[in-house]
Enzyme design. Structure first.
Site, PDB file in Angstrom:
ATOM      1  N   HIS A 177      23.419  -4.882 -16.249  1.00  0.00           N
ATOM      2  CA  HIS A 177      21.983  -4.613 -16.182  1.00  0.00           C
ATOM      3  C   HIS A 177      21.766  -3.126 -15.934  1.00  0.00           C
ATOM      4  CE1 HIS A 177      17.940  -4.583 -14.289  1.00  0.00           C
ATOM      5  NE2 HIS A 177      17.708  -5.603 -15.092  1.00  0.00           N
ATOM      6  N   THR A 179      20.361  -1.463 -13.821  1.00  0.00           N
ATOM      7  CA  THR A 179      20.452  -0.989 -12.437  1.00  0.00           C
ATOM      8  C   THR A 179      21.894  -0.876 -11.953  1.00  0.00           C
ATOM      9  OG1 THR A 179      20.244  -3.258 -11.623  1.00  0.00           O
ATOM     10  CG2 THR A 179      18.209  -1.960 -11.800  1.00  0.00           C
ATOM     11  N   LYS A 180      22.850  -1.325 -12.753  1.00  0.00           N
ATOM     12  CA  LYS A 180      24.247  -1.307 -12.323  1.00  0.00           C
ATOM     13  C   LYS A 180      24.923   0.011 -12.695  1.00  0.00           C
ATOM     14  CE  LYS A 180      23.941  -5.499 -10.707  1.00  0.00           C
ATOM     15  NZ  LYS A 180      22.527  -5.811 -11.003  1.00  0.00           N
ATOM     16  N   ASN A 181      26.182   0.147 -12.328  1.00  0.00           N
ATOM     17  CA  ASN A 181      26.923   1.383 -12.601  1.00  0.00           C
ATOM     18  C   ASN A 181      27.181   1.575 -14.087  1.00  0.00           C
ATOM     19  OD1 ASN A 181      27.075   1.074  -9.813  1.00  0.00           O
ATOM     20  ND2 ASN A 181      29.169   1.850  -9.679  1.00  0.00           N
ATOM     21  N   ILE A 183      26.260   0.098 -17.817  1.00  0.00           N
ATOM     22  CA  ILE A 183      25.083  -0.646 -18.275  1.00  0.00           C
ATOM     23  C   ILE A 183      25.058  -0.863 -19.790  1.00  0.00           C
ATOM     24  CG2 ILE A 183      23.745   0.246 -16.328  1.00  0.00           C
ATOM     25  CD1 ILE A 183      22.327   2.122 -18.336  1.00  0.00           C
TER      26      ILE A 183
END
Length: 375
Positions: A177, A179-181, A183
């Site tokens: 997603h 918002t992750k590291n 993506i």
């Protein structure tokens, strides 16, 4: 200043164009295969399978383990809804167990007492990319013949005693997603660590067919073999992800540098007793996914967040514990009082974090937090 700013490496659009020119836009094209190989080589899992999301990966895991109505699955209440939903959709009861006060992970000391004759699996969630105490959890699972499904949504490039998160249990899951590291906008992966589950996982991911075996030339036609659904992301998503995975080491190093800078800047406030910084056990190598602080028990978190917003800083809270939610009360049950979960969830503040967050921006966040907490 936003809470998150998705990072791109510069190759995403070019790779998407390559996928278009190759005239393969559905799932399991060349970029999907590259991503699978990268994850397998990096983690040591038996098979990696890209999915639409980490939610889909967990859904596939529950399906693969034949979770049924009346089964129980042990997990922390302090997690995202997908961790529980995947098993509730199969008719199982999530049994919520308290978290540790240091890492905010599932408290492994409470797991064994929560096991009943209906327990089928343990689902550890590696909060903030910091591993649960997997040695103890694996021992408990083996002793009671239970499966382990790792929710490593936040855990790519992190490890426990040198072993990659997501590849420690029977099954694991990553999130890509935005918002992750690492993506791809939306996206995820199932990590199959038990070789005996690999073939069935491929079939279930492909709508219950042996289509994968057909394209590898192992059968002369494919047909319906088992229950399943469509879990494959399209090739554009995989192309975007590949551009990220190529730079995973650099992205992780950058986030860790930012995490360490926050940690150094906020040490004086911890010494003043107005907040607590994250705790990372020595056996855990985290990935700098997020940086949070825990306020004093008598602090007004809403006021702190509101005043940070007035400074133009997009800090935020995190999960509302599932055991206190309407659906959690309806579908699950608790084991114990979950007092740590309740207390810490109300004190946690997440600070802005992304790859190219500057030192000046971090200093601005810490200066604002200092002014608010010491006023």
């Amino acid at each position: 200043m936003p809470f998150n700013r998705p990072y791109t490496t510069g190759n995403e659009i070019g790779y998407a164009s390559e996928a278009r020119l190759a005239r393969h836009l559905s799932g399991d094209g060349q970029f999907t295969k590259r991503c699978h190989i990268w994850i397998e080589e990096r983690t040591g899992c038996a098979k990696a399978l890209l999915t639409h999301s980490c939610t889909s990966a967990l859904d596939l895991a529950a399906l693969l383990l034949d979770i049924k109505s009346g089964d129980e699955v042990i997990l922390p209440s302090y997690t995202f809804v997908s961790t529980a939903n995947a098993f509730v959709l199969r008719g199982a009861v999530p049994v919520f167990v308290d978290i540790r006060a240091d890492t905010l992970n599932l408290d492994e000391r409470l797991v064994e007492a929560a096991i009943t004759s209906r327990t089928r699996a343990i689902v550890p969630v590696h909060y903030a990319g910091v591993s649960c105490e997997m040695g103890s959890i694996i021992e408990i699972a083996e002793r009671h013949n239970l499966k382990i499904v790792e929710d490593a949504a936040q855990g790519i490039m992190a490890s426990y005693k040198g072993r990659a998160l997501g590849a420690l249990g029977d099954l694991g899951s990553f999130s890509f997603h935005e918002t992750k590291n690492i993506i791809s906008g939306e996206g995820g992966s199932l990590l199959v660590n038990d070789p005996e589950l690999v073939q069935r996982a491929e079939i279930m991911r492909e709508k219950g067919t042996d289509r994968g075996r057909f394209f590898r030339g192992e059968v002369d036609k494919y047909t319906w073999q088992d229950v399943g659904s469509s879990f494959l992301p399209n090739e554009i998503t995989a192309a975007f992800l590949w551009a990220q995975l190529e730079h995973a080491e650099r992205i992780t190093a950058g986030r860790l540098a930012n995490w360490n800078r926050y940690d150094e800047m906020l040490a004086p406030l911890e010494q003043r007793g107005v907040l607590r910084r994250p705790i990372v056990p020595p056996e855990c190598q985290h990935n700098g996914h997020l940086y949070y602080v825990l306020l004093q028990s008598d602090a007004d978190r809403s006021r702190v967040l509101s005043e940070l917003k007035q400074h133009g800083i997009g800090a935020t809270f995190h999960y509302v514990p599932l055991h206190s939610s309407p659906a959690g009360l309806r579908f699950g049950r608790t084991h114990g009082e979950l007092s740590v979960t309740t207390a810490l969830s109300e004190r946690l503040v997440r600070l802005p974090m992304w790859f190219d967050l500057s030192e000046a921006q971090q200093q601005r966040v810490c200066d604002a937090l200092r002014a608010i907490l010491l006023s």
